[in-house]
Design a protein around this motif. Sequence first.
Motif, PDB file in Angstrom:
ATOM      1  N   GLU A   6    -106.189  34.393 -36.132  1.00  0.00           N
ATOM      2  CA  GLU A   6    -105.730  34.020 -37.467  1.00  0.00           C
ATOM      3  C   GLU A   6    -105.860  35.216 -38.400  1.00  0.00           C
ATOM      4  OE1 GLU A   6    -108.142  30.710 -38.624  1.00  0.00           O
ATOM      5  OE2 GLU A   6    -107.096  29.291 -37.281  1.00  0.00           O
ATOM      6  N   LEU A   7    -105.074  35.197 -39.481  1.00  0.00           N
ATOM      7  CA  LEU A   7    -105.225  36.215 -40.513  1.00  0.00           C
ATOM      8  C   LEU A   7    -106.483  35.943 -41.314  1.00  0.00           C
ATOM      9  CD1 LEU A   7    -101.568  36.444 -41.886  1.00  0.00           C
ATOM     10  CD2 LEU A   7    -102.611  37.744 -40.017  1.00  0.00           C
ATOM     11  N   SER A   8    -107.135  36.991 -41.743  1.00  0.00           N
ATOM     12  CA  SER A   8    -108.250  36.848 -42.672  1.00  0.00           C
ATOM     13  C   SER A   8    -107.714  36.633 -44.080  1.00  0.00           C
ATOM     14  CB  SER A   8    -109.134  38.093 -42.624  1.00  0.00           C
ATOM     15  OG  SER A   8    -108.425  39.208 -43.176  1.00  0.00           O
ATOM     16  N   ASP A   9    -108.630  36.562 -45.043  1.00  0.00           N
ATOM     17  CA  ASP A   9    -108.243  36.378 -46.443  1.00  0.00           C
ATOM     18  C   ASP A   9    -107.991  37.702 -47.155  1.00  0.00           C
ATOM     19  OD1 ASP A   9    -110.901  37.063 -46.192  1.00  0.00           O
ATOM     20  OD2 ASP A   9    -111.641  35.658 -47.697  1.00  0.00           O
ATOM     21  N   ASP A  10    -107.734  38.755 -46.398  1.00  0.00           N
ATOM     22  CA  ASP A  10    -107.447  40.081 -46.947  1.00  0.00           C
ATOM     23  C   ASP A  10    -106.060  40.066 -47.590  1.00  0.00           C
ATOM     24  OD1 ASP A  10    -106.712  42.730 -47.357  1.00  0.00           O
ATOM     25  OD2 ASP A  10    -107.651  43.446 -45.511  1.00  0.00           O
ATOM     26  N   PRO A  11    -105.948  40.248 -48.905  1.00  0.00           N
ATOM     27  CA  PRO A  11    -104.635  40.170 -49.546  1.00  0.00           C
ATOM     28  C   PRO A  11    -103.710  41.316 -49.173  1.00  0.00           C
ATOM     29  CG  PRO A  11    -106.288  40.871 -51.136  1.00  0.00           C
ATOM     30  CD  PRO A  11    -107.034  40.478 -49.889  1.00  0.00           C
ATOM     31  N   VAL A  12    -104.270  42.470 -48.814  1.00  0.00           N
ATOM     32  CA  VAL A  12    -103.426  43.605 -48.421  1.00  0.00           C
ATOM     33  C   VAL A  12    -102.768  43.319 -47.075  1.00  0.00           C
ATOM     34  CG1 VAL A  12    -103.393  46.077 -47.899  1.00  0.00           C
ATOM     35  CG2 VAL A  12    -104.848  45.215 -49.745  1.00  0.00           C
ATOM     36  N   LEU A  13    -103.481  42.650 -46.196  1.00  0.00           N
ATOM     37  CA  LEU A  13    -102.932  42.325 -44.883  1.00  0.00           C
ATOM     38  C   LEU A  13    -101.677  41.470 -45.014  1.00  0.00           C
ATOM     39  CD1 LEU A  13    -103.009  42.152 -41.801  1.00  0.00           C
ATOM     40  CD2 LEU A  13    -104.747  40.353 -42.011  1.00  0.00           C
ATOM     41  N   SER A  14    -101.742  40.391 -45.762  1.00  0.00           N
ATOM     42  CA  SER A  14    -100.568  39.527 -45.910  1.00  0.00           C
ATOM     43  C   SER A  14     -99.453  40.227 -46.681  1.00  0.00           C
ATOM     44  CB  SER A  14    -100.951  38.218 -46.597  1.00  0.00           C
ATOM     45  OG  SER A  14    -101.529  38.458 -47.865  1.00  0.00           O
ATOM     46  N   PHE A  15     -99.826  41.079 -47.629  1.00  0.00           N
ATOM     47  CA  PHE A  15     -98.834  41.814 -48.426  1.00  0.00           C
ATOM     48  C   PHE A  15     -98.014  42.767 -47.570  1.00  0.00           C
ATOM     49  CE2 PHE A  15     -98.140  45.921 -50.593  1.00  0.00           C
ATOM     50  CZ  PHE A  15     -97.217  45.533 -51.570  1.00  0.00           C
ATOM     51  N   ARG A  16     -98.626  43.360 -46.552  1.00  0.00           N
ATOM     52  CA  ARG A  16     -97.931  44.363 -45.751  1.00  0.00           C
ATOM     53  C   ARG A  16     -96.647  43.807 -45.135  1.00  0.00           C
ATOM     54  NH1 ARG A  16    -102.210  47.472 -41.972  1.00  0.00           N
ATOM     55  NH2 ARG A  16    -100.271  48.422 -41.185  1.00  0.00           N
ATOM     56  N   SER A  17     -96.697  42.565 -44.679  1.00  0.00           N
ATOM     57  CA  SER A  17     -95.518  41.986 -44.058  1.00  0.00           C
ATOM     58  C   SER A  17     -94.341  41.915 -45.028  1.00  0.00           C
ATOM     59  CB  SER A  17     -95.837  40.586 -43.533  1.00  0.00           C
ATOM     60  OG  SER A  17     -94.738  40.045 -42.841  1.00  0.00           O
ATOM     61  N   HIS A  18     -94.616  41.569 -46.266  1.00  0.00           N
ATOM     62  CA  HIS A  18     -93.550  41.502 -47.263  1.00  0.00           C
ATOM     63  C   HIS A  18     -93.003  42.901 -47.581  1.00  0.00           C
ATOM     64  CE1 HIS A  18     -94.165  37.238 -48.030  1.00  0.00           C
ATOM     65  NE2 HIS A  18     -95.455  37.471 -48.047  1.00  0.00           N
ATOM     66  N   ALA A  19     -93.903  43.879 -47.665  1.00  0.00           N
ATOM     67  CA  ALA A  19     -93.453  45.248 -47.928  1.00  0.00           C
ATOM     68  C   ALA A  19     -92.617  45.783 -46.767  1.00  0.00           C
ATOM     69  CB  ALA A  19     -94.653  46.154 -48.175  1.00  0.00           C
ATOM     70  N   TYR A  20     -93.016  45.447 -45.537  1.00  0.00           N
ATOM     71  CA  TYR A  20     -92.238  45.883 -44.377  1.00  0.00           C
ATOM     72  C   TYR A  20     -90.839  45.285 -44.409  1.00  0.00           C
ATOM     73  CZ  TYR A  20     -96.562  47.581 -42.157  1.00  0.00           C
ATOM     74  OH  TYR A  20     -97.708  48.248 -41.858  1.00  0.00           O
ATOM     75  N   SER A  21     -90.725  44.050 -44.911  1.00  0.00           N
ATOM     76  CA  SER A  21     -89.412  43.422 -45.003  1.00  0.00           C
ATOM     77  C   SER A  21     -88.493  44.196 -45.938  1.00  0.00           C
ATOM     78  CB  SER A  21     -89.549  41.975 -45.488  1.00  0.00           C
ATOM     79  OG  SER A  21     -90.177  41.164 -44.515  1.00  0.00           O
ATOM     80  N   VAL A  22     -89.051  44.661 -47.058  1.00  0.00           N
ATOM     81  CA  VAL A  22     -88.261  45.460 -47.991  1.00  0.00           C
ATOM     82  C   VAL A  22     -87.800  46.755 -47.317  1.00  0.00           C
ATOM     83  CG1 VAL A  22     -88.237  46.640 -50.217  1.00  0.00           C
ATOM     84  CG2 VAL A  22     -89.526  44.515 -49.958  1.00  0.00           C
ATOM     85  N   SER A  23     -88.739  47.421 -46.661  1.00  0.00           N
ATOM     86  CA  SER A  23     -88.412  48.669 -45.972  1.00  0.00           C
ATOM     87  C   SER A  23     -87.357  48.433 -44.905  1.00  0.00           C
ATOM     88  CB  SER A  23     -89.674  49.255 -45.343  1.00  0.00           C
ATOM     89  OG  SER A  23     -89.373  50.383 -44.544  1.00  0.00           O
ATOM     90  N   TYR A  24     -87.516  47.353 -44.139  1.00  0.00           N
ATOM     91  CA  TYR A  24     -86.559  47.067 -43.065  1.00  0.00           C
ATOM     92  C   TYR A  24     -85.156  46.840 -43.628  1.00  0.00           C
ATOM     93  CZ  TYR A  24     -84.082  44.734 -39.322  1.00  0.00           C
ATOM     94  OH  TYR A  24     -83.125  44.393 -38.388  1.00  0.00           O
ATOM     95  N   GLU A  25     -85.065  46.036 -44.672  1.00  0.00           N
ATOM     96  CA  GLU A  25     -83.750  45.743 -45.244  1.00  0.00           C
ATOM     97  C   GLU A  25     -83.061  47.017 -45.725  1.00  0.00           C
ATOM     98  OE1 GLU A  25     -83.967  42.726 -48.197  1.00  0.00           O
ATOM     99  OE2 GLU A  25     -84.500  41.143 -46.780  1.00  0.00           O
ATOM    100  N   ARG A  26     -83.840  47.911 -46.343  1.00  0.00           N
ATOM    101  CA  ARG A  26     -83.233  49.130 -46.876  1.00  0.00           C
ATOM    102  C   ARG A  26     -82.802  50.071 -45.760  1.00  0.00           C
ATOM    103  NH1 ARG A  26     -86.807  50.254 -52.447  1.00  0.00           N
ATOM    104  NH2 ARG A  26     -86.475  48.136 -53.260  1.00  0.00           N
ATOM    105  N   ARG A  27     -83.632  50.243 -44.742  1.00  0.00           N
ATOM    106  CA  ARG A  27     -83.218  51.157 -43.675  1.00  0.00           C
ATOM    107  C   ARG A  27     -82.099  50.565 -42.834  1.00  0.00           C
ATOM    108  NH1 ARG A  27     -86.255  50.219 -38.602  1.00  0.00           N
ATOM    109  NH2 ARG A  27     -88.074  48.887 -38.987  1.00  0.00           N
ATOM    110  N   ALA A  28     -82.095  49.226 -42.670  1.00  0.00           N
ATOM    111  CA  ALA A  28     -81.016  48.589 -41.919  1.00  0.00           C
ATOM    112  C   ALA A  28     -79.676  48.750 -42.645  1.00  0.00           C
ATOM    113  CB  ALA A  28     -81.335  47.121 -41.693  1.00  0.00           C
ATOM    114  N   ASP A  29     -79.729  48.826 -43.962  1.00  0.00           N
ATOM    115  CA  ASP A  29     -78.525  49.035 -44.760  1.00  0.00           C
ATOM    116  C   ASP A  29     -78.166  50.510 -44.906  1.00  0.00           C
ATOM    117  OD1 ASP A  29     -78.227  46.321 -45.135  1.00  0.00           O
ATOM    118  OD2 ASP A  29     -79.242  46.288 -47.088  1.00  0.00           O
ATOM    119  N   GLY A  30     -78.947  51.369 -44.260  1.00  0.00           N
ATOM    120  CA  GLY A  30     -78.677  52.806 -44.352  1.00  0.00           C
ATOM    121  C   GLY A  30     -79.130  53.433 -45.639  1.00  0.00           C
ATOM    122  N   LYS A  31     -80.024  52.754 -46.363  1.00  0.00           N
ATOM    123  CA  LYS A  31     -80.506  53.284 -47.637  1.00  0.00           C
ATOM    124  C   LYS A  31     -81.780  54.077 -47.436  1.00  0.00           C
ATOM    125  CE  LYS A  31     -78.557  49.390 -50.217  1.00  0.00           C
ATOM    126  NZ  LYS A  31     -78.869  48.251 -51.089  1.00  0.00           N
TER     127      LYS A  31
END
Length: 311
Positions: free
Chosen positions: A286-311
């Motif tokens: 399970e995930l711990s209560d570390d807020p940075v851990l859960s945040f990373r997944s959302h940040a990776y989504s932003v990065s993925y969308e931008r690189r997938a779009d060639g940005k």
Amino acid sequence: MSERTPTPLAITAVDAIERVSGTYPGHRRVHARGLCFDATFTPSGEAASLTTAAHLQSARTPVVVRFSNSNTNPTVPDGIRAGRGLAVRFLLPDDTSTDLVSVNIPVFFAATPEQFLELLDALEKDPGTGAPDPKKVQAYTAAHPSAAAGLQEAARMPIPVSYGTARYWAIHAFVWVDPHGRRRPVRYRWEPDTGLQELSEEEAAGKNPEYLAEELLRRLVDGPVGFTLRVQLGQDGDPTDDPTKPWPADRPEIVAGRLQITAPVADQDHWAAQVYDPTRITPGIELSDDPVLSFRSHAYSVSYERRADGK
């Protein structure tokens, strides 16, 4: 592919990373350059009574590994003090997967996503000097004293002889769930079979810009490159919500298993495009209560969308 919906905070953070480090279209916003390898993970059995996670029981699990340079710029030479990454994807028997993402420092330099944004603001380059303003960085550490350890570790990162001669930490706490439903916090660390081997700055200056990937490919000609997965077992009171704080060194550890890297993957483009996400877990973890851990997944989504779009 990305599995999370980006949050406004994650979008703001990735925007800030781009301001600090630049934008390189089609690439990850961090750990832009990397190389993927086939590997296997053989559990030791020591973790089987502590978690029901399939890859930590008894059967060998196929794995894909991505080694990377942490920089946003994919052309930054390897021979400088910089973060290195080891992302491991375990390919489970039920056709699902779980990721273990680690870096070559033991603690992070922000306790929350909001603090991470403050740090990025402090690291923005002064137009006159082309470098961050030391006073702003000092003000950040004064406001967040626990972050100082991570920044100090980052400043003295070793320059490894090889991706296979560095130590890697997952930096966050996770929670193992045993067959009886009992929970225990854990932290992961990969130890190289070779022991730690480093270069001086003078030695590194003479290396090719991408020597780490080149060296690992040569090393694999002589046989697999191995790591041991060591797991620190937390006790009551050990912080699970703050990646800037290490646990006491006397906490017990077990050897959960061994990773053996064998060859570069056949489809480099496919595996390089994947998102290696520390929140991609499996039953028994399970995930711990570390807020940075859960945040990373959302940040990776932003990065993925931008690189997938060639940005």
